[in-house]
Design a protein around this motif. Sequence first.
Motif, PDB file in Angstrom:
ATOM      1  N   PHE A   1      18.419 -21.026  32.439  1.00  0.00           N
ATOM      2  CA  PHE A   1      17.087 -21.576  31.454  1.00  0.00           C
ATOM      3  C   PHE A   1      17.684 -22.806  30.622  1.00  0.00           C
ATOM      4  O   PHE A   1      18.412 -22.684  30.290  1.00  0.00           O
ATOM      5  CB  PHE A   1      16.050 -20.641  30.918  1.00  0.00           C
ATOM      6  N   THR A   2      16.654 -23.539  30.515  1.00  0.00           N
ATOM      7  CA  THR A   2      16.746 -24.691  29.475  1.00  0.00           C
ATOM      8  C   THR A   2      15.988 -24.368  28.209  1.00  0.00           C
ATOM      9  O   THR A   2      14.686 -23.968  28.522  1.00  0.00           O
ATOM     10  CB  THR A   2      16.387 -26.013  29.848  1.00  0.00           C
ATOM     11  N   ILE A   3      16.574 -23.916  27.240  1.00  0.00           N
ATOM     12  CA  ILE A   3      15.943 -23.578  26.011  1.00  0.00           C
ATOM     13  C   ILE A   3      15.860 -24.765  24.859  1.00  0.00           C
ATOM     14  O   ILE A   3      16.922 -24.931  24.597  1.00  0.00           O
ATOM     15  CB  ILE A   3      16.467 -22.354  25.514  1.00  0.00           C
ATOM     16  N   GLY A   4      14.602 -25.042  24.345  1.00  0.00           N
ATOM     17  CA  GLY A   4      14.779 -26.112  23.475  1.00  0.00           C
ATOM     18  C   GLY A   4      15.013 -25.605  21.933  1.00  0.00           C
ATOM     19  O   GLY A   4      15.230 -24.328  21.981  1.00  0.00           O
ATOM     20  N   GLY A   5      15.225 -26.545  20.990  1.00  0.00           N
ATOM     21  CA  GLY A   5      15.376 -26.295  19.560  1.00  0.00           C
ATOM     22  C   GLY A   5      16.847 -25.907  19.350  1.00  0.00           C
ATOM     23  O   GLY A   5      17.618 -25.821  20.301  1.00  0.00           O
ATOM     24  N   MET A   6      17.008 -25.261  18.099  1.00  0.00           N
ATOM     25  CA  MET A   6      18.498 -25.262  17.554  1.00  0.00           C
ATOM     26  C   MET A   6      18.205 -23.843  16.897  1.00  0.00           C
ATOM     27  O   MET A   6      17.939 -23.983  15.755  1.00  0.00           O
ATOM     28  CB  MET A   6      18.744 -26.150  16.754  1.00  0.00           C
ATOM     29  N   ASP A   7      18.777 -22.614  17.424  1.00  0.00           N
ATOM     30  CA  ASP A   7      19.038 -21.677  16.545  1.00  0.00           C
ATOM     31  C   ASP A   7      17.765 -21.290  15.622  1.00  0.00           C
ATOM     32  O   ASP A   7      18.003 -20.181  14.709  1.00  0.00           O
ATOM     33  CB  ASP A   7      20.150 -21.628  15.574  1.00  0.00           C
ATOM     34  N   HIS A   8      16.525 -21.251  16.265  1.00  0.00           N
ATOM     35  CA  HIS A   8      15.533 -20.905  15.630  1.00  0.00           C
ATOM     36  C   HIS A   8      14.545 -19.964  16.557  1.00  0.00           C
ATOM     37  O   HIS A   8      14.666 -19.961  17.603  1.00  0.00           O
ATOM     38  CB  HIS A   8      14.311 -22.384  15.507  1.00  0.00           C
ATOM     39  N   PRO A   9      14.012 -18.870  15.815  1.00  0.00           N
ATOM     40  CA  PRO A   9      13.256 -18.017  16.516  1.00  0.00           C
ATOM     41  C   PRO A   9      12.124 -18.536  17.615  1.00  0.00           C
ATOM     42  O   PRO A   9      11.551 -17.468  18.444  1.00  0.00           O
ATOM     43  CB  PRO A   9      12.550 -17.027  15.506  1.00  0.00           C
ATOM     44  N   ILE A  10      11.694 -19.765  17.172  1.00  0.00           N
ATOM     45  CA  ILE A  10      11.143 -20.424  18.254  1.00  0.00           C
ATOM     46  C   ILE A  10      11.835 -20.728  19.430  1.00  0.00           C
ATOM     47  O   ILE A  10      12.694 -21.661  19.240  1.00  0.00           O
ATOM     48  CB  ILE A  10      10.389 -21.759  17.524  1.00  0.00           C
ATOM     49  N   CYS A  11      11.597 -20.276  20.527  1.00  0.00           N
ATOM     50  CA  CYS A  11      12.762 -20.508  21.773  1.00  0.00           C
ATOM     51  C   CYS A  11      11.885 -21.102  22.983  1.00  0.00           C
ATOM     52  O   CYS A  11      11.478 -20.190  23.908  1.00  0.00           O
ATOM     53  CB  CYS A  11      13.402 -19.232  22.062  1.00  0.00           C
ATOM     54  N   PRO A  12      11.774 -22.389  22.816  1.00  0.00           N
ATOM     55  CA  PRO A  12      10.736 -22.807  24.156  1.00  0.00           C
ATOM     56  C   PRO A  12      11.682 -22.821  25.408  1.00  0.00           C
ATOM     57  O   PRO A  12      12.627 -23.647  25.630  1.00  0.00           O
ATOM     58  CB  PRO A  12      10.533 -24.221  23.752  1.00  0.00           C
ATOM     59  N   VAL A  13      11.135 -22.172  26.420  1.00  0.00           N
ATOM     60  CA  VAL A  13      11.720 -22.201  27.738  1.00  0.00           C
ATOM     61  C   VAL A  13      10.881 -23.485  28.459  1.00  0.00           C
ATOM     62  O   VAL A  13       9.667 -23.389  28.846  1.00  0.00           O
ATOM     63  CB  VAL A  13      11.245 -21.061  28.596  1.00  0.00           C
TER      64      VAL A  13
END
Length: 420
Positions: free
Chosen positions: A340-352
């Motif tokens: 999967f492609t996960i956006g963001g950087m090491d934050h608990p918001i993990c956009p798939v």
Amino acid sequence: MLGRALSAARSPGWSRIPSRARAALAQLHSVLEAELQQIHGAGTWKGERVITSKQGARISVEGSAGVILNFCANNYLGLSSHPEVIQSGIQALEQYGAGLSSVRFICGTQNLHKSLEAKIAKFHQREDAILYASCFDANAGIFEVLLTSEDAILSDELNHASIIDGVRLCKANKYRYKHLDLGDLEAKLKEAQKHRMRLIVTDGVFSMDGDVAPLKEICDLSDKYNALVFIDECHATGFIGPNGRGTDELLGVMDRVHIINSTLGKALGGAAGGYTTGPKALVALLRQRSRPYLFSNSLPPPVVNCASKALDLLMDNNTIAESMTSKTKRFRSQMMAAGFTIGGMDHPICPVMLGDARLASSMAEDMLKRGIYVIGFSFPVVPKDKARIRVQISAAHSDEDIDQCVKAFVEVGRKHGVIS
């Protein structure tokens, strides 16, 4: 759907409505129905699931059997249903009542409000703080008070909708810089030197992508071009930084960020409420002129006390916030390993990241069938062709919860051809 509403409107009472009014109402329904059908046709319709339990890592959802794992809430610290937080709210309800039936400056200020404002200022190491009904109201209420047509506001293009609306309300000269683009921000700052004051406005953490603003470099530019720095910390307060103070603590610039807006409705108890914290003179001016503050009822005592207890728990012990790092890494690493492609950087918001709105919606429905509550995000919440399922990790999730969520994603992702 709306057609049924129109048919219902044409009940016996319909005949009592003047003919011209009936024609206007019929036209309104026609226009609205067409707009709603367009949303449905684009695959961006946003339904509302009904939760029949407390907010938490495990919830009950109407129409779904058994316990559902919730990976879709802003309940980052798991405090929404913490027993001490709940008891604090009950105590306030019994002692202070359900609400104030008034705005703050008339007869809507209680010692609870003043105590929480002082606690917020202490938490952020600022001079003062002012409460609002929500951070949306805080963002709507600050810029038109602080800035005039002599000033300039420089805003990241992906700032939250509440910031965008707040900026629209003020008379300052408006500059929008490219997302996280320091070169573009500097070019805009050079252009804005002709104005009296310059205010750089950015989310600390961007809610749709989970990326973090480069605050150190932004503060360097603010020093170079004599600008103020404002950050919205709704998706950072309570769990980002060594002590949960936010992105300014994380990046070592607490003494260089001038104004912070944030929320009580996410990590800090999850009920409602927002605030501005910063210079005492600014807070004093907001109390005099900020329209959402002057014309909105005071925060209800139970809400105030819940947030106050959440802050107490956080300031007494930061182990809850510290647990977020390992849980977030566990989810991100497993999902990326699965393809999967996960956006963001090491934050608990993990956009798939999925791209297609219909795909995001369909996958979210299939996840629910597997006992995982997530939601597909599509336009206008995110840009067109950038639909995603935004997963949010909570301190209340166990490692087993995270593994179960990943397993469901892998099954659903293979079914829809997103991963092999």
